[in-house]
Design a protein around this motif. Sequence first.
Motif, PDB file in Angstrom:
ATOM      1  N   MET A  45       1.048  -1.310  -0.044  1.00 54.28           N
ATOM      2  CA  MET A  45       0.019  -0.128  -0.198  1.00 54.28           C
ATOM      3  C   MET A  45       1.034   1.224   0.029  1.00 54.28           C
ATOM      4  O   MET A  45       1.997   1.012   0.125  1.00 54.28           O
ATOM      5  CB  MET A  45      -0.865  -0.113   1.138  1.00 54.28           C
ATOM      6  CG  MET A  45      -1.714  -1.255   1.623  1.00 54.28           C
ATOM      7  SD  MET A  45      -2.432  -1.128   3.092  1.00 54.28           S
ATOM      8  CE  MET A  45      -3.532   0.224   2.911  1.00 54.28           C
ATOM      9  N   THR A  46       0.517   2.447  -0.348  1.00 53.43           N
ATOM     10  CA  THR A  46       1.067   3.626  -0.034  1.00 53.43           C
ATOM     11  C   THR A  46       0.949   3.930   1.330  1.00 53.43           C
ATOM     12  O   THR A  46       0.212   3.669   2.042  1.00 53.43           O
ATOM     13  CB  THR A  46       0.667   4.868  -0.944  1.00 53.43           C
ATOM     14  OG1 THR A  46      -0.903   5.333  -0.399  1.00 53.43           O
ATOM     15  CG2 THR A  46       0.274   4.499  -2.627  1.00 53.43           C
ATOM     16  N   GLU A  49      -2.401   5.566   2.189  1.00 46.87           N
ATOM     17  CA  GLU A  49      -3.450   4.631   2.168  1.00 46.87           C
ATOM     18  C   GLU A  49      -3.227   3.942   3.467  1.00 46.87           C
ATOM     19  O   GLU A  49      -4.309   3.765   4.142  1.00 46.87           O
ATOM     20  CB  GLU A  49      -3.318   3.633   1.191  1.00 46.87           C
ATOM     21  CG  GLU A  49      -3.682   4.119  -0.318  1.00 46.87           C
ATOM     22  CD  GLU A  49      -3.140   3.027  -1.341  1.00 46.87           C
ATOM     23  OE1 GLU A  49      -3.914   3.269  -2.348  1.00 46.87           O
ATOM     24  OE2 GLU A  49      -2.566   2.113  -1.081  1.00 46.87           O
ATOM     25  N   LYS A  52      -4.600   6.235   6.364  1.00 52.77           N
ATOM     26  CA  LYS A  52      -5.935   6.571   6.392  1.00 52.77           C
ATOM     27  C   LYS A  52      -6.587   5.071   6.982  1.00 52.77           C
ATOM     28  O   LYS A  52      -7.808   5.222   7.396  1.00 52.77           O
ATOM     29  CB  LYS A  52      -6.562   6.570   4.968  1.00 52.77           C
ATOM     30  CG  LYS A  52      -8.008   6.890   4.751  1.00 52.77           C
ATOM     31  CD  LYS A  52      -8.434   7.228   3.463  1.00 52.77           C
ATOM     32  CE  LYS A  52      -9.983   7.739   3.318  1.00 52.77           C
ATOM     33  NZ  LYS A  52     -10.828   6.671   4.059  1.00 52.77           N
TER      34      LYS A  52
END
Length: 213
Positions: A45-46, A49, A52
Amino acid sequence: MKVYRIPSKLKTIIFDIDSTLYSCPEYAFEQVDCQVRHFAELRDMTHDEARKLVSDFRRKWAAEHDGQKISLGNLLTYFNIPIEESIEWRKTLLEPADFLNRDEKLIEALTKLKGKYKMISVTNNPVLPARKTLEAVGVSEFFSEIIGLDTCHVSKPHEKPFLLAAEKTGAKPEECLSVGDRFDIDLALPMKLGMGGILVTGVEDVWTLPEII
């Protein structure tokens, strides 16, 4: 600072470490974010991301648990990261000396308290980075014992580390005082166990404890 209760026969002061025995928003943020970034890389994932995902989970958890907070270690278990694994992450990812410096005022305050009370640390970090943190601010010698995430393998708030802190210092729960910066994590449960509680906003409040206790 908010004083909830100070035991009449105080023997032991149980200190949280992070954002209690130092005030450094940059390191407080990095402790969480370095793990979130590592989680992101493991899950492809980034970083944003993953941030969040964690933020949304915390918000949902609080809404479902009367506004209570959840520690990152406990949060990660919901994403199949066992406590044992996050312990190993923290041992290698956290470098407090990159952010923290020796605190002469804290040393002075703990010197005064040491003459009257036993002191022990209970932290949601593993013992190794916790010890590095105490060394970075110059107060490691005041804490012969650290009860960390790898001691009981549970995160605060949980009764095990607090009861172990009382046992190791030869005190009953009602003879202990918990000092920390998060009510839900550091104070609520200890006070249910009969301990005293003082909520601090940072190390600046700890400097004044000898005049309050």
